[in-house]
Each structure stands twice: as C-alpha cells, then as structure tokens.
Motif scaffolding. Structure first.
Motif, PDB file in Angstrom:
ATOM      1  N   THR A  19      46.738  52.901  36.851  1.00  0.00           N
ATOM      2  CA  THR A  19      45.940  51.827  37.056  1.00  0.00           C
ATOM      3  C   THR A  19      46.558  50.316  36.593  1.00  0.00           C
ATOM      4  O   THR A  19      47.182  50.296  35.564  1.00  0.00           O
ATOM      5  N   ALA A  20      46.294  49.304  37.510  1.00  0.00           N
ATOM      6  CA  ALA A  20      46.697  48.061  37.220  1.00  0.00           C
ATOM      7  C   ALA A  20      45.548  47.082  37.444  1.00  0.00           C
ATOM      8  O   ALA A  20      44.449  47.349  38.323  1.00  0.00           O
ATOM      9  N   MET A  21      45.551  46.221  36.338  1.00  0.00           N
ATOM     10  CA  MET A  21      44.364  45.247  36.466  1.00  0.00           C
ATOM     11  C   MET A  21      44.891  43.534  36.360  1.00  0.00           C
ATOM     12  O   MET A  21      45.565  43.323  35.595  1.00  0.00           O
ATOM     13  N   ASP A  22      44.206  42.998  37.197  1.00  0.00           N
ATOM     14  CA  ASP A  22      44.616  41.455  37.054  1.00  0.00           C
ATOM     15  C   ASP A  22      43.892  40.902  36.011  1.00  0.00           C
ATOM     16  O   ASP A  22      42.923  41.256  35.626  1.00  0.00           O
ATOM     17  N   THR A  23      44.840  39.926  35.234  1.00  0.00           N
ATOM     18  CA  THR A  23      44.157  39.295  34.115  1.00  0.00           C
ATOM     19  C   THR A  23      43.623  37.984  34.809  1.00  0.00           C
ATOM     20  O   THR A  23      44.357  37.106  35.280  1.00  0.00           O
ATOM     21  N   ILE A  24      42.436  37.533  34.433  1.00  0.00           N
ATOM     22  CA  ILE A  24      41.593  36.407  35.115  1.00  0.00           C
ATOM     23  C   ILE A  24      42.031  35.302  34.006  1.00  0.00           C
ATOM     24  O   ILE A  24      41.754  35.508  32.844  1.00  0.00           O
ATOM     25  N   LYS A  25      42.492  34.209  34.670  1.00  0.00           N
ATOM     26  CA  LYS A  25      42.661  33.077  33.720  1.00  0.00           C
ATOM     27  C   LYS A  25      41.470  32.476  33.088  1.00  0.00           C
ATOM     28  O   LYS A  25      40.527  32.424  33.857  1.00  0.00           O
ATOM     29  N   LEU A  26      41.630  32.013  31.812  1.00  0.00           N
ATOM     30  CA  LEU A  26      40.241  31.395  31.195  1.00  0.00           C
ATOM     31  C   LEU A  26      39.576  30.525  31.766  1.00  0.00           C
ATOM     32  O   LEU A  26      38.517  30.566  31.871  1.00  0.00           O
ATOM     33  N   ASP A  27      40.196  29.645  32.869  1.00  0.00           N
ATOM     34  CA  ASP A  27      39.724  28.451  33.409  1.00  0.00           C
ATOM     35  C   ASP A  27      39.671  28.742  34.806  1.00  0.00           C
ATOM     36  O   ASP A  27      39.288  27.861  35.467  1.00  0.00           O
ATOM     37  N   ALA A  28      39.928  29.766  35.346  1.00  0.00           N
ATOM     38  CA  ALA A  28      39.599  30.379  36.674  1.00  0.00           C
ATOM     39  C   ALA A  28      38.185  30.074  37.453  1.00  0.00           C
ATOM     40  O   ALA A  28      37.926  29.378  38.327  1.00  0.00           O
ATOM     41  N   LYS A  29      37.265  30.593  36.369  1.00  0.00           N
ATOM     42  CA  LYS A  29      35.865  30.452  36.764  1.00  0.00           C
ATOM     43  C   LYS A  29      35.521  29.045  36.953  1.00  0.00           C
ATOM     44  O   LYS A  29      34.811  28.595  37.961  1.00  0.00           O
ATOM     45  N   GLU A  30      35.915  28.097  36.221  1.00  0.00           N
ATOM     46  CA  GLU A  30      35.588  26.606  35.980  1.00  0.00           C
ATOM     47  C   GLU A  30      36.143  25.988  37.330  1.00  0.00           C
ATOM     48  O   GLU A  30      35.217  25.343  37.871  1.00  0.00           O
ATOM     49  N   ASN A  31      37.226  26.189  37.608  1.00  0.00           N
ATOM     50  CA  ASN A  31      37.761  25.813  38.647  1.00  0.00           C
ATOM     51  C   ASN A  31      37.237  25.994  40.022  1.00  0.00           C
ATOM     52  O   ASN A  31      37.275  25.307  40.862  1.00  0.00           O
ATOM     53  N   VAL A  32      36.858  27.406  40.081  1.00  0.00           N
ATOM     54  CA  VAL A  32      36.076  27.827  41.275  1.00  0.00           C
ATOM     55  C   VAL A  32      34.865  26.909  41.615  1.00  0.00           C
ATOM     56  O   VAL A  32      34.570  26.622  42.545  1.00  0.00           O
ATOM     57  N   LEU A  33      34.109  26.869  40.292  1.00  0.00           N
ATOM     58  CA  LEU A  33      32.768  26.084  40.452  1.00  0.00           C
ATOM     59  C   LEU A  33      33.082  24.805  40.829  1.00  0.00           C
ATOM     60  O   LEU A  33      32.546  24.154  41.578  1.00  0.00           O
ATOM     61  N   GLN A  34      34.142  24.096  40.205  1.00  0.00           N
ATOM     62  CA  GLN A  34      34.447  22.668  40.723  1.00  0.00           C
ATOM     63  C   GLN A  34      34.753  22.558  42.098  1.00  0.00           C
ATOM     64  O   GLN A  34      34.348  21.356  42.638  1.00  0.00           O
ATOM     65  N   LEU A  35      35.558  23.588  42.812  1.00  0.00           N
ATOM     66  CA  LEU A  35      35.885  23.514  43.914  1.00  0.00           C
ATOM     67  C   LEU A  35      34.478  23.538  44.813  1.00  0.00           C
ATOM     68  O   LEU A  35      34.304  22.761  45.950  1.00  0.00           O
ATOM     69  N   LYS A  36      33.626  24.338  44.384  1.00  0.00           N
ATOM     70  CA  LYS A  36      32.432  24.506  45.291  1.00  0.00           C
ATOM     71  C   LYS A  36      31.703  23.082  45.125  1.00  0.00           C
ATOM     72  O   LYS A  36      31.087  22.685  46.118  1.00  0.00           O
ATOM     73  N   LYS A  37      31.826  22.401  43.971  1.00  0.00           N
ATOM     74  CA  LYS A  37      31.078  21.234  43.797  1.00  0.00           C
ATOM     75  C   LYS A  37      31.661  20.160  44.783  1.00  0.00           C
ATOM     76  O   LYS A  37      30.899  19.005  45.122  1.00  0.00           O
TER      77      LYS A  37
END
Length: 236
Positions: free
Chosen positions: A48-66
C-alpha cells in the motif's frame, strides 16, 4: 511471470482477488492505494502507498474557492482512496482511476462547457493534461517533463504559490485594462486640444513643447501604474 499493479491490471489479466478483497477494501477506505503482487497467476500479496497531504493544502483549496474557482481533483488513484483524500481537502468533485489520456479527456470535456481550465500538476503523468489545459501550472519540485509542458512553473513546491500566481495574474490584467482606459482617455482628450479645438472659444493653443511634455506624462503614468504590481509581487 510477475505482475505488479492496481486492481484493474489484475482484472484485465483474469487474476482471482477473492482472497484479499476484504483487505483491499479496508486499505482503500483508509485512503491507501494498493499495488497487488501476482506471481504465476496467483496473488502473493499487496503493497500500500499513501499520499501525504501538505499541511496547507486544505487552506489553499478553500482560498481558491473563495476566489470563485471550482476545484476538481483528477487522479489515477482508485475511487475510494480519491474520495478519502478529497474529503480531507474539502474537494467535492473527484474524477478517479484516470490514465494520462483520461485526464486530458476530462479537461477537454470541461472546456467544452465554456469554462477556462487551469491544471496544476507535478508528475510525468500530468504532462499531457498540463499541455491541454488553458493554463498549465507545474510545481518546481516536479518532473522536468511537466515543467516543459506547462505555461507557468512555480519555483517552489509551496501550494500557496498557486493562489498567489492567480492573484498576480488577475492584478496584471487589471493594470492592463486601467492603462488602456487612461491612455485612450488621455489621447481622446489631448489630441483635439493639441489640434486647436479650444482656440476658437478660449484662444488656447498647445505649444509643441507642452504637447511633448503631455505625451511624456502619459507614458510616465502608465509605467508608474504598472510598477505598482511590484508591491503585490513582493508580498507574494
């Protein structure tokens, strides 16, 4: 004969996966991508392999939505794994289990609906999609071929740079519109005066030296207004 790959590869080669079905399901539900190992037609296990989500990824996705942008995840991962990662990032629309050609097809489909598409990627598999998008954005830490195929290459791997590059692009277009407006307004007002439009009523004529000065000031204003972008660029 050794096979190593995803479930699709095993199904294509008619490999029986019933012995590890429950384990595969558990792995994908936890956001992991299983790579199945098959030797001589028999399943030997899986990695199994798993992507490591960057700490600020969610914040930047939210910023793009805004900013009014629709965020879509295009990935080669299986459906369940993609859903888990997308859920952690706050991305509602996910298209999974895509080959490089599938990413290109999805981008073309979105473009046909009238949307302008920016693709962000860093891998070899992202290169065709980066080339087909209206704007391809490659991460500086990614594969060389992805940077060659993109329109914009971000020097760092910081996801904030994606948001900042869009902000800077919008600010640049705004300055271009401002400069065009003031240049046309300045010339529309100045040329008739220089031609003597005010002379019959007010007796005002532009001396050549003042006309040259007025044109120079127009250029200085346009350049000065454009240089204000440095403030935004330095902040970014």
């Amino acid at each position: 004969r050794v096979l190593l790959g995803n479930k699709g590869l095993m199904v294509e080669n008619q490999i029986d996966l019933s012995s590890i079905d429950s384990q595969l399901l558990k792995s994908t539900e936890n956001g992991k991508t299983p790579l199945i190992v098959c030797i001589d037609g028999q399943v030997s296990g899986f990695i199994t392999a798993m992507d490591t989500i960057k700490l600020d990824a969610k914040e930047n996705v939210l910023q793009l939505k805004k900013m009014g942008l629709e965020v879509v995840m295009l990935t080669g991962d299986n459906f369940k794994t993609a859903q888990v990662i997308a859920g952690q990032l706050g991305i509602e629309k996910v298209v999974s289990e895509l080959l490089p050609s599938g990413k290109v097809a999805e981008i073309e489909r979105i473009r046909k609906t009238g949307h302008c598409v920016a693709m962000v990627g860093d891998g070899i598999n992202d290169a065709p999609a980066l080339a087909s998008a209206d704007v391809g954005v490659a991460m500086g830490s990614g594969a060389d071929v992805s940077m060659e195929a993109s329109d914009i290459t971000l020097v760092s791997s910081d996801l904030k740079a994606v948001v900042k590059s869009i902000e800077l692009s919008k600010a640049t277009m705004s300055k271009i519109r401002q400069n065009l407006f003031w240049a046309f307004f300045y010339n529309i007002a100045g040329i008739p005066i220089a031609a003597g439009a005010l002379y019959p009523v007010y007796g005002i004529l532009f001396q050549p030296v003042f006309a040259a000065l007025a044109m120079s000031l127009s250029s200085v204003f346009v350049v000065g207004n454009s240089l204000l972008l440095n403030k935004l660029s330095n902040q970014n």
